[in-house]
Design an enzyme around this catalytic site. Structure first.
Site, PDB file in Angstrom:
ATOM      1  N   GLU A  51      -8.585   7.474 -41.063  1.00  0.00           N
ATOM      2  CA  GLU A  51      -7.620   8.331 -41.604  1.00  0.00           C
ATOM      3  C   GLU A  51      -8.463   9.147 -42.653  1.00  0.00           C
ATOM      4  OE1 GLU A  51      -4.254   8.957 -41.339  1.00  0.00           O
ATOM      5  OE2 GLU A  51      -4.701   8.057 -39.538  1.00  0.00           O
TER       6      GLU A  51
ATOM      7  N   HIS B 121      -7.357  13.980 -35.229  1.00  0.00           N
ATOM      8  CA  HIS B 121      -7.303  12.575 -34.628  1.00  0.00           C
ATOM      9  C   HIS B 121      -7.774  12.697 -32.983  1.00  0.00           C
ATOM     10  CE1 HIS B 121      -6.028   9.491 -37.356  1.00  0.00           C
ATOM     11  NE2 HIS B 121      -5.117   9.973 -37.655  1.00  0.00           N
TER      12      HIS B 121
ATOM     13  N   HIS C 131      -4.293  17.567 -39.282  1.00  0.00           N
ATOM     14  CA  HIS C 131      -4.792  15.958 -39.367  1.00  0.00           C
ATOM     15  C   HIS C 131      -4.397  15.426 -38.059  1.00  0.00           C
ATOM     16  CE1 HIS C 131      -4.619  12.049 -41.155  1.00  0.00           C
ATOM     17  NE2 HIS C 131      -3.792  11.761 -40.137  1.00  0.00           N
ATOM     18  N   GLU C 132      -3.380  15.817 -37.258  1.00  0.00           N
ATOM     19  CA  GLU C 132      -2.971  15.043 -35.785  1.00  0.00           C
ATOM     20  C   GLU C 132      -4.094  15.842 -34.987  1.00  0.00           C
ATOM     21  OE1 GLU C 132      -1.633  12.586 -35.832  1.00  0.00           O
ATOM     22  OE2 GLU C 132      -0.319  12.777 -37.791  1.00  0.00           O
TER      23      GLU C 132
END
Length: 299
Positions: free
Chosen positions: A224, A150, A146-147
């Site tokens: 997100e 980003h 997830h990071e």
């Protein structure tokens, strides 16, 4: 707390310095000429100060993150867990087509993780000790994905650009409102800024700033969903869903404002849904469950 206050002051000093130097280089004059408002100079003033704030914060983001959280970058792995973290982020970064970010651990009992950095190839991914203790390895892998998503999506730069635009319009329109109140409503004919102008400007910036925050948080919630999608692509859809379900049973740690939008989760906003940086976990899980596996990607 004193460290954060000091860093806040340092950041603002840097913003003012960068803005003043830029204004001098561009030859931007005073936006108040006697009792008249020079709109072109005012817009340049707002543009410079608006973007100076967002880009100075972005340029300092990695350093600020390490200072505020105490994150320790893993240079040489000291154990198998640190080795696994480095290898996992490296593998995911390669799959996402970016340079491997710095990987760090910060000491906090509350589970969270964040990404920050000025560019895709100059970034930092950090996880808390609380998250490493409370999640299974496949769930941690999804959080890392997830990071990394980003970072690969360029969310930090995009958010800085959006914040710069919002800051510009907040400053520009707040000063126009202050001018109208001062010169038209109160009919002040003195040169320069009166107390009425200063107070109205301050109040207007607060009100417009609230509206700008709503826009920024809406964009953050939108990104997100994309980071979850990217995390599912990099670490597996079931792992990403499992990580989000695990977060439902936990209380995420509070991150500094400049990193909160890029954490894996956030505390509920005291000001309602419009000011939340993250969608509800139920919505994120439902969105992922409804996404076909062939639609998962980093984008």
């Amino acid at each position: 707390m004193f460290k954060r206050i000091g860093l806040f002051l340092l950041t603002n000093i840097a913003v003012i310095a960068v803005a003043m130097i830029t204004m001098n280089l561009l030859g931007v004059g005073n936006y108040m000429e006697g009792t008249s408002l020079n709109l072109s100079n005012l817009f340049m003033f707002a543009l410079i100060f608006g973007f100076a704030g967002s880009f100075v914060s972005l340029a300092m983001s990695k350093w600020m993150a390490k200072m505020t959280t105490g994150a320790q970058v893993i240079e040489q792995p000291r154990n198998a867990d640190e080795q696994w973290l480095l290898e996992t982020v490296s593998r995911q970064a390669a799959k996402a087509g970016i340079k491997t970010p710095e990987v760090a651990i910060y000491d906090s009992p509350e589970p969270n993780a964040f990404a920050t950095g000025m560019t895709k190839n100059n970034s930092l991914v950090a996880v808390s000790t609380g998250l490493l203790r409370s999640m299974r390895q496949n769930e941690v892998e999804a959080v890392l994905g997830h990071e990394v998503a980003h970072v690969a999506n360029g969310d930090m730069v995009t958010m800085a650009l959006l914040q710069g635009v919002l800051n510009t319009f907040v400053i520009f329109f707040a000063k126009i409102v202050a001018y109208v109140v001062d010169r038209v409503v109160l009919k002040n004919e003195e040169e320069g800024h009166s107390w009425a102008f200063i107070i109205t400007d301050l109040v207007a910036q607060i009100l417009f700033g609230i509206l700008a925050s709503m826009v920024a948080m809406a964009f953050s919630r939108y990104r997100e969903f994309h980071a979850d999608n990217g995390g599912a692509y990099l670490a597996g859809k079931e792992n990403m869903i499992a990580a989000l379900r695990r977060l439902q049973t936990m209380h995420p740690g509070e991150l500094p404002d400049q990193m909160a939008a890029f954490g894996i989760s956030a505390k509920k906003s005291s000001f309602g849904d419009l000011f939340k940086s993250h969608p509800d976990l139920e919505d994120r899980i439902a969105r992922l469950e409804a996404t076909p596996s062939n639609a998962l990607k980093v984008a």
